[in-house]
Write a protein that holds these residues in place. Structure first.
Motif, mmCIF file in Angstrom:
data_model
loop_
_atom_site.group_PDB
_atom_site.id
_atom_site.type_symbol
_atom_site.label_atom_id
_atom_site.label_comp_id
_atom_site.label_asym_id
_atom_site.label_seq_id
_atom_site.Cartn_x
_atom_site.Cartn_y
_atom_site.Cartn_z
ATOM 1 N N SER A 35 0.800 -1.224 0.000
ATOM 2 C CA SER A 35 0.000 0.000 0.000
ATOM 3 C C SER A 35 0.835 1.278 0.000
ATOM 4 C CB SER A 35 -0.919 0.003 1.226
ATOM 5 O OG SER A 35 -0.181 -0.154 2.425
ATOM 6 N N LEU A 36 2.154 1.145 -0.187
ATOM 7 C CA LEU A 36 3.033 2.315 -0.150
ATOM 8 C C LEU A 36 3.234 2.889 -1.550
ATOM 9 C CD1 LEU A 36 5.728 0.926 2.304
ATOM 10 C CD2 LEU A 36 3.887 2.531 2.828
ATOM 11 N N PRO A 37 3.468 4.203 -1.635
ATOM 12 C CA PRO A 37 3.638 4.824 -2.960
ATOM 13 C C PRO A 37 4.916 4.403 -3.670
ATOM 14 C CG PRO A 37 4.014 6.427 -1.201
ATOM 15 C CD PRO A 37 3.451 5.206 -0.551
ATOM 16 N N TYR A 38 5.935 3.983 -2.907
ATOM 17 C CA TYR A 38 7.180 3.527 -3.515
ATOM 18 C C TYR A 38 7.225 1.999 -3.550
ATOM 19 C CZ TYR A 38 8.984 8.281 -3.201
ATOM 20 O OH TYR A 38 9.173 9.627 -3.360
ATOM 21 N N LYS A 39 7.878 1.469 -4.582
ATOM 22 C CA LYS A 39 8.000 0.028 -4.746
ATOM 23 C C LYS A 39 9.412 -0.422 -4.356
ATOM 24 C CE LYS A 39 3.871 0.150 -6.292
ATOM 25 N NZ LYS A 39 2.795 -0.144 -5.312
ATOM 26 N N LYS A 303 9.472 11.477 4.924
ATOM 27 C CA LYS A 303 10.447 12.550 4.727
ATOM 28 C C LYS A 303 9.945 13.542 3.684
ATOM 29 C CE LYS A 303 15.352 13.214 3.519
ATOM 30 N NZ LYS A 303 15.272 13.706 2.140
ATOM 31 N N GLU A 304 9.370 13.042 2.624
ATOM 32 C CA GLU A 304 8.829 13.916 1.581
ATOM 33 C C GLU A 304 7.660 14.750 2.093
ATOM 34 O OE1 GLU A 304 7.913 11.695 -1.958
ATOM 35 O OE2 GLU A 304 9.870 12.220 -2.799
ATOM 36 N N SER A 305 6.926 14.186 3.068
ATOM 37 C CA SER A 305 5.782 14.893 3.640
ATOM 38 C C SER A 305 6.182 15.771 4.827
ATOM 39 C CB SER A 305 4.710 13.886 4.086
ATOM 40 O OG SER A 305 4.269 13.091 2.999
ATOM 41 N N ARG A 306 7.510 15.801 5.131
ATOM 42 C CA ARG A 306 8.032 16.592 6.260
ATOM 43 C C ARG A 306 7.475 16.123 7.592
ATOM 44 N NH1 ARG A 306 12.411 19.238 5.951
ATOM 45 N NH2 ARG A 306 11.672 20.791 7.457
ATOM 46 N N VAL A 307 7.250 14.819 7.709
ATOM 47 C CA VAL A 307 6.801 14.228 8.971
ATOM 48 C C VAL A 307 8.029 13.662 9.671
ATOM 49 C CG1 VAL A 307 5.352 12.490 10.067
ATOM 50 C CG2 VAL A 307 4.542 13.666 8.006
ATOM 51 N N GLY A 308 8.377 14.230 10.832
ATOM 52 C CA GLY A 308 9.616 13.833 11.491
ATOM 53 C C GLY A 308 9.421 13.248 12.873
ATOM 54 N N LYS A 334 -2.490 -3.145 12.894
ATOM 55 C CA LYS A 334 -3.685 -2.358 12.583
ATOM 56 C C LYS A 334 -3.389 -0.867 12.678
ATOM 57 C CE LYS A 334 -8.444 -1.536 14.117
ATOM 58 N NZ LYS A 334 -9.475 -1.876 15.138
ATOM 59 N N VAL A 335 -2.688 -0.472 13.750
ATOM 60 C CA VAL A 335 -2.324 0.929 13.933
ATOM 61 C C VAL A 335 -1.420 1.409 12.794
ATOM 62 C CG1 VAL A 335 -1.000 2.516 15.395
ATOM 63 C CG2 VAL A 335 -2.597 0.899 16.438
ATOM 64 N N LEU A 336 -0.462 0.567 12.382
ATOM 65 C CA LEU A 336 0.441 0.906 11.288
ATOM 66 C C LEU A 336 -0.323 1.144 9.992
ATOM 67 C CD1 LEU A 336 3.328 1.032 9.941
ATOM 68 C CD2 LEU A 336 3.023 -1.429 9.531
ATOM 69 N N LEU A 337 -1.187 0.199 9.635
ATOM 70 C CA LEU A 337 -1.922 0.302 8.381
ATOM 71 C C LEU A 337 -2.861 1.500 8.373
ATOM 72 C CD1 LEU A 337 -2.696 -3.474 7.716
ATOM 73 C CD2 LEU A 337 -0.876 -2.052 6.717
ATOM 74 N N SER A 341 -2.523 4.595 5.767
ATOM 75 C CA SER A 341 -3.704 4.981 4.978
ATOM 76 C C SER A 341 -3.992 6.475 5.124
ATOM 77 C CB SER A 341 -4.908 4.150 5.436
ATOM 78 O OG SER A 341 -6.075 4.549 4.736
ATOM 79 N N LYS A 342 -3.821 6.970 6.346
ATOM 80 C CA LYS A 342 -4.087 8.400 6.608
ATOM 81 C C LYS A 342 -3.056 9.277 5.911
ATOM 82 C CE LYS A 342 -3.041 10.060 10.653
ATOM 83 N NZ LYS A 342 -3.056 10.360 12.117
ATOM 84 N N VAL A 343 -1.783 8.852 5.950
ATOM 85 C CA VAL A 343 -0.719 9.658 5.347
ATOM 86 C C VAL A 343 -0.817 9.663 3.821
ATOM 87 C CG1 VAL A 343 1.787 9.826 5.029
ATOM 88 C CG2 VAL A 343 0.853 9.311 7.281
ATOM 89 N N THR A 344 -1.210 8.525 3.258
ATOM 90 C CA THR A 344 -1.240 8.409 1.795
ATOM 91 C C THR A 344 -2.542 8.876 1.164
ATOM 92 O OG1 THR A 344 -1.957 6.094 2.003
ATOM 93 C CG2 THR A 344 0.408 6.508 1.747
#
Length: 345
Positions: A35-39, A303-308, A334-337, A341-344
């Motif tokens: 489910s991540l934008p990068y492969k 990092k691209e979203s400036r979330v640190g 569950k918390v991770l997914l 989902s929220k970030v993407t």
């Protein structure tokens, strides 16, 4: 492309580099998030650091097969990345002194190399107990604006979380949880027994392997460090039970094969005793590949979203000593997914 740097060209680095090569040739890494934008095939190792003369100055594709590494050769790796000399800040006395043949090359300017190579993510794969160097690398990555993944037991995340958060760069850790290692299986087994109403009274886990990671932990203080982290992680998932877990011996001919023995004793029904004995046999270093491939991609995304900072939702699933330990592995996933989902979205 996710430009990645590796600290410590040991067995895990060997498995990871080979896996990334296999992905580029069309193979699949089992267990990675989809489910991540990068492969996975977008990960490129552009820098690597070590202090052993058998690796420093050599191409990474050659260094990963040099002694004392024992990971088998699965694929011919391409690329011309040369291993650079890292820093020596911790004592090499004891077992490390027997394992490492120290290079006399000049130490690299770490942050400058990271900047020159435009490194997105740095992975710390140094041996257990190498504290000062781990802290130094975390500082250098911060200077360079690179995300940091601490696969080692050294406590870095809480120490550096605020500084990384201020710069909008993620830092994940501490002590990577294997995909299907003894601690993962042990915890999952206990969670299953809890779900069936079994009262777990006591449990222990012993691990044996023939790689340098295990050999290093034979020193009492390193063994106690790893034992404490593993036992504490498992204890968080059960109440009131006696828990002992840790590496017990090094068997050279096993190479990268790891054998884990797990015993769980408890009560079910109207106080009837039950005992479960499990033997897990796996290749050790490949156990780190899927978690690291996920973490590299998540780090780049944040990092691209400036979330640190430490990001408990991420570290809580992938590490044995995270900032927040969830009540179960199911909850942490569950918390991770949900977080991804929220970030993407």
């Amino acid at each position: 492309m996710i430009r990645t740097a590796i600290l410590g060209v040991g067995n895990v680095a060997s498995a990871l580099v080979q896996a990334l090569e296999m992905v580029k040739q069309g193979e699949k890494i089992q267990g990675c998030l989809t489910s991540l934008p990068y492969k996975p095939d977008e990960i490129e190792v552009v820098a690597a650091f070590d202090i052993d003369k058998r690796k420093v100055g050599y191409k990474l594709r050659e260094a990963i097969f040099q002694k004392p590494n024992v990971v088998p050769k699965y694929v011919d790796v391409r690329g011309d990345v040369v291993v650079k000399k890292g820093v020596v800040l911790d004592s090499l006395e004891g077992i490390l002194e027997r394992i490492i043949e120290l290079s006399d090359e000049k130490e690299s300017d770490i942050s400058q190399v990271l900047k020159d190579e435009k490194v997105d993510v740095v992975i710390n794969l140094l041996p257990t107990g190498v504290v000062k160097a781990s802290e130094y690398y975390a500082e250098e990555a911060l200077k360079a604006g690179s995300a940091f993944i601490n696969a080692t037991p050294t406590s870095l995340v809480n120490q550096f979380s605020s500084a990384y958060k201020e710069k909008g760069i993620p830092i994940f850790g501490d002590d990577l949880l294997s995909q299907i290692g003894g601690t993962s299986l042990h915890t999952g087994l206990i969670e299953f027994l809890k779900s069936k109403g079994v009262q777990v009274l006591r449990t222990y886990q012993v691990d044996i392997a023939g790689n340098t990671e295990v050999l290093v932990t034979l020193e009492d203080w390193r063994k106690d460090l790893k034992k404490g982290i593993k036992s504490n992680f498992i204890s968080k998932h059960i109440d009131g039970a006696e828990v002992v877990a840790g590496t017990t011996d090094y068997v050279e001919f096993l190479g990268d094969r790891r054998v884990s023995y797990i015993v769980v004793e408890g009560l079910y029904s109207f106080g009837i005793p039950v005992r479960i004995d499990v033997s897990l046999k796996s290749q050790d270093a490949p156990n780190a590949v899927a978690p690291l491939v996920d973490l590299i991609r998540i780090a780049k995304m944040l990092k691209e979203s400036r979330v640190g900072g430490s990001i408990p939702e991420v570290s809580g699933y992938y590490f044995k000593k995270p900032p927040v330990v969830y009540s179960s592995m199911e909850e942490s996933r569950k918390v991770l997914l949900e977080y991804i989902s929220k970030v993407t979205s």
